[in-house]
Design a protein around this motif. Sequence first.
Motif, PDB file in Angstrom:
ATOM      1  N   LYS A 156       1.892   5.869  -6.673  1.00 43.23           N
ATOM      2  CA  LYS A 156       0.917   6.884  -7.085  1.00 43.23           C
ATOM      3  C   LYS A 156       0.742   7.936  -5.992  1.00 43.23           C
ATOM      4  O   LYS A 156       0.475   9.085  -6.278  1.00 43.23           O
ATOM      5  CB  LYS A 156      -0.433   6.241  -7.375  1.00 43.23           C
ATOM      6  CG  LYS A 156      -0.610   5.781  -8.784  1.00 43.23           C
ATOM      7  CD  LYS A 156      -1.972   5.215  -9.081  1.00 43.23           C
ATOM      8  CE  LYS A 156      -3.105   5.874  -8.375  1.00 43.23           C
ATOM      9  NZ  LYS A 156      -4.443   5.417  -8.736  1.00 43.23           N
ATOM     10  N   LYS A 157       0.863   7.514  -4.743  1.00 37.86           N
ATOM     11  CA  LYS A 157       0.689   8.424  -3.607  1.00 37.86           C
ATOM     12  C   LYS A 157       1.978   9.165  -3.272  1.00 37.86           C
ATOM     13  O   LYS A 157       2.034   9.878  -2.280  1.00 37.86           O
ATOM     14  CB  LYS A 157       0.202   7.653  -2.395  1.00 37.86           C
ATOM     15  CG  LYS A 157      -1.194   7.090  -2.551  1.00 37.86           C
ATOM     16  CD  LYS A 157      -1.586   6.245  -1.356  1.00 37.86           C
ATOM     17  CE  LYS A 157      -2.925   5.577  -1.571  1.00 37.86           C
ATOM     18  NZ  LYS A 157      -3.237   4.615  -0.523  1.00 37.86           N
ATOM     19  N   GLY A 158       3.029   8.951  -4.075  1.00 39.17           N
ATOM     20  CA  GLY A 158       4.282   9.674  -3.858  1.00 39.17           C
ATOM     21  C   GLY A 158       5.328   8.938  -3.036  1.00 39.17           C
ATOM     22  O   GLY A 158       6.386   9.494  -2.759  1.00 39.17           O
ATOM     23  N   LYS A 159       5.026   7.728  -2.644  1.00 36.42           N
ATOM     24  CA  LYS A 159       5.991   6.969  -1.854  1.00 36.42           C
ATOM     25  C   LYS A 159       7.062   6.380  -2.762  1.00 36.42           C
ATOM     26  O   LYS A 159       6.829   6.130  -3.934  1.00 36.42           O
ATOM     27  CB  LYS A 159       5.289   5.857  -1.073  1.00 36.42           C
ATOM     28  CG  LYS A 159       4.316   6.384  -0.035  1.00 36.42           C
ATOM     29  CD  LYS A 159       3.659   5.251   0.718  1.00 36.42           C
ATOM     30  CE  LYS A 159       2.659   5.828   1.737  1.00 36.42           C
ATOM     31  NZ  LYS A 159       1.924   4.761   2.394  1.00 36.42           N
ATOM     32  N   LYS A 160       8.236   6.156  -2.202  1.00 39.98           N
ATOM     33  CA  LYS A 160       9.345   5.557  -2.944  1.00 39.98           C
ATOM     34  C   LYS A 160       9.438   4.082  -2.590  1.00 39.98           C
ATOM     35  O   LYS A 160       9.213   3.698  -1.447  1.00 39.98           O
ATOM     36  CB  LYS A 160      10.678   6.235  -2.560  1.00 39.98           C
ATOM     37  CG  LYS A 160      10.734   7.707  -2.879  1.00 39.98           C
ATOM     38  CD  LYS A 160      11.037   7.898  -4.325  1.00 39.98           C
ATOM     39  CE  LYS A 160      11.192   9.371  -4.619  1.00 39.98           C
ATOM     40  NZ  LYS A 160      11.186   9.668  -6.017  1.00 39.98           N
ATOM     41  N   ARG A 161       9.763   3.286  -3.592  1.00 40.21           N
ATOM     42  CA  ARG A 161       9.988   1.862  -3.338  1.00 40.21           C
ATOM     43  C   ARG A 161      11.401   1.678  -2.813  1.00 40.21           C
ATOM     44  O   ARG A 161      12.320   2.382  -3.194  1.00 40.21           O
ATOM     45  CB  ARG A 161       9.808   1.038  -4.617  1.00 40.21           C
ATOM     46  CG  ARG A 161       8.420   1.114  -5.166  1.00 40.21           C
ATOM     47  CD  ARG A 161       8.116   0.125  -6.239  1.00 40.21           C
ATOM     48  NE  ARG A 161       9.106   0.043  -7.301  1.00 40.21           N
ATOM     49  CZ  ARG A 161       9.171  -0.947  -8.155  1.00 40.21           C
ATOM     50  NH1 ARG A 161       8.345  -1.964  -8.089  1.00 40.21           N
ATOM     51  NH2 ARG A 161      10.073  -0.964  -9.106  1.00 40.21           N
ATOM     52  N   VAL A 162      11.569   0.689  -1.938  1.00 45.03           N
ATOM     53  CA  VAL A 162      12.887   0.352  -1.419  1.00 45.03           C
ATOM     54  C   VAL A 162      13.397  -0.836  -2.227  1.00 45.03           C
ATOM     55  O   VAL A 162      12.761  -1.883  -2.267  1.00 45.03           O
ATOM     56  CB  VAL A 162      12.820  -0.001   0.089  1.00 45.03           C
ATOM     57  CG1 VAL A 162      14.182  -0.394   0.607  1.00 45.03           C
ATOM     58  CG2 VAL A 162      12.235   1.174   0.883  1.00 45.03           C
ATOM     59  N   TYR A 163      14.546  -0.657  -2.855  1.00 45.69           N
ATOM     60  CA  TYR A 163      15.094  -1.733  -3.702  1.00 45.69           C
ATOM     61  C   TYR A 163      16.062  -2.597  -2.925  1.00 45.69           C
ATOM     62  O   TYR A 163      16.806  -2.178  -2.125  1.00 45.69           O
ATOM     63  CB  TYR A 163      15.823  -1.131  -4.930  1.00 45.69           C
ATOM     64  CG  TYR A 163      14.929  -0.302  -5.790  1.00 45.69           C
ATOM     65  CD1 TYR A 163      13.865  -0.857  -6.477  1.00 45.69           C
ATOM     66  CD2 TYR A 163      15.131   1.070  -5.901  1.00 45.69           C
ATOM     67  CE1 TYR A 163      13.042  -0.073  -7.274  1.00 45.69           C
ATOM     68  CE2 TYR A 163      14.318   1.850  -6.699  1.00 45.69           C
ATOM     69  CZ  TYR A 163      13.277   1.281  -7.376  1.00 45.69           C
ATOM     70  OH  TYR A 163      12.465   2.041  -8.160  1.00 45.69           O
ATOM     71  N   GLU A 214       0.217  -4.336  -7.463  1.00 45.83           N
ATOM     72  CA  GLU A 214      -0.744  -3.275  -7.145  1.00 45.83           C
ATOM     73  C   GLU A 214      -0.368  -2.524  -5.876  1.00 45.83           C
ATOM     74  O   GLU A 214      -0.592  -1.314  -5.787  1.00 45.83           O
ATOM     75  CB  GLU A 214      -2.149  -3.849  -6.991  1.00 45.83           C
ATOM     76  CG  GLU A 214      -2.933  -3.856  -8.258  1.00 45.83           C
ATOM     77  CD  GLU A 214      -4.308  -4.476  -8.082  1.00 45.83           C
ATOM     78  OE1 GLU A 214      -5.119  -4.272  -8.992  1.00 45.83           O
ATOM     79  OE2 GLU A 214      -4.582  -5.155  -7.088  1.00 45.83           O
ATOM     80  N   VAL A 215       0.196  -3.210  -4.919  1.00 49.06           N
ATOM     81  CA  VAL A 215       0.585  -2.566  -3.664  1.00 49.06           C
ATOM     82  C   VAL A 215       1.602  -1.463  -3.955  1.00 49.06           C
ATOM     83  O   VAL A 215       1.435  -0.318  -3.528  1.00 49.06           O
ATOM     84  CB  VAL A 215       1.151  -3.596  -2.656  1.00 49.06           C
ATOM     85  CG1 VAL A 215       1.701  -2.909  -1.424  1.00 49.06           C
ATOM     86  CG2 VAL A 215       0.078  -4.609  -2.279  1.00 49.06           C
ATOM     87  N   LYS A 245      -5.045   0.613 -14.645  1.00 50.14           N
ATOM     88  CA  LYS A 245      -3.720   0.837 -14.032  1.00 50.14           C
ATOM     89  C   LYS A 245      -2.931   1.904 -14.786  1.00 50.14           C
ATOM     90  O   LYS A 245      -1.796   1.698 -15.210  1.00 50.14           O
ATOM     91  CB  LYS A 245      -2.901  -0.457 -13.939  1.00 50.14           C
ATOM     92  CG  LYS A 245      -3.591  -1.579 -13.199  1.00 50.14           C
ATOM     93  CD  LYS A 245      -3.739  -1.244 -11.732  1.00 50.14           C
ATOM     94  CE  LYS A 245      -4.419  -2.345 -10.973  1.00 50.14           C
ATOM     95  NZ  LYS A 245      -5.777  -2.050 -10.570  1.00 50.14           N
ATOM     96  N   VAL A 246      -3.579   3.061 -14.958  1.00 46.54           N
ATOM     97  CA  VAL A 246      -2.912   4.219 -15.540  1.00 46.54           C
ATOM     98  C   VAL A 246      -3.171   5.420 -14.646  1.00 46.54           C
ATOM     99  O   VAL A 246      -4.072   5.404 -13.796  1.00 46.54           O
ATOM    100  CB  VAL A 246      -3.415   4.526 -16.979  1.00 46.54           C
ATOM    101  CG1 VAL A 246      -3.086   3.392 -17.935  1.00 46.54           C
ATOM    102  CG2 VAL A 246      -4.896   4.835 -16.992  1.00 46.54           C
ATOM    103  N   ASP A 247      -2.372   6.474 -14.837  1.00 42.94           N
ATOM    104  CA  ASP A 247      -2.599   7.686 -14.052  1.00 42.94           C
ATOM    105  C   ASP A 247      -3.806   8.437 -14.612  1.00 42.94           C
ATOM    106  O   ASP A 247      -4.280   8.169 -15.719  1.00 42.94           O
ATOM    107  CB  ASP A 247      -1.348   8.568 -14.040  1.00 42.94           C
ATOM    108  CG  ASP A 247      -0.942   9.003 -15.429  1.00 42.94           C
ATOM    109  OD1 ASP A 247      -1.573   9.936 -15.965  1.00 42.94           O
ATOM    110  OD2 ASP A 247       0.003   8.402 -15.982  1.00 42.94           O
TER     111      ASP A 247
END
Length: 150
Positions: free
Chosen positions: A143-150, A136-137, A55-57
Motif C-alpha cells: 500500500k505504501k508503494g514498496k515491492k515484495r521480494v519473491y 498484513e505486513v 483490507k481494501v484500498d
Amino acid sequence: MAEILREIGMISRALDSISNIEFKELDLTKGQYLYLVRICENPSIIQEKLADLIKVDRATAARAIRKLEINGFIVRKNDEENKKIKKLYPTNKGLNAFPFIIRENTHSNQVALGGFTQEETEMFYQLLCRARRNIEVDWKNVKKGKKRVY
C-alpha cells in the motif's frame, strides 16, 4: 503450500457470492454488507480505519461507503472537534439490516465448521489469524508503494 490460499480464496468467493445473492432483498450489493457490519459494530469509525479493517484500498472503500450512504444505510457526520473528519454511523435502515447479516454470517460459520470439534475450530481460528497477520505486513508495505521480494 499454494493449495491453502486457493482453498481460502474459493471459500471467500463462494460465501461472498451467496451473501450478494441473499442480501439483494436488502438492496445491498457487491460486498457492501462487509462495510455495513463494521460500521454497525464501530459507530463513528472513519473511512480510513474502515478500509484498514476490511483490507481494501481507500478508493474501493469510498465507493462502497458512498453507495451505502445514497441507499440510506449509513450517514456521515462531522467530528465535533475537527470538521474535516467525517465519522460513519448506521441509520435505522442499516441497523435493521444488521441482524439479518449477522444471522447469515452465523449460519455460514456453522456450515463451514460442520464436523469440527471445539478444539479444531479454535486452532483453525488461531492459525487463520496468524496467517492474516503475516499477510498484513506485505499488504501495508505494498500500500505504501514498496515491492515484495519473491
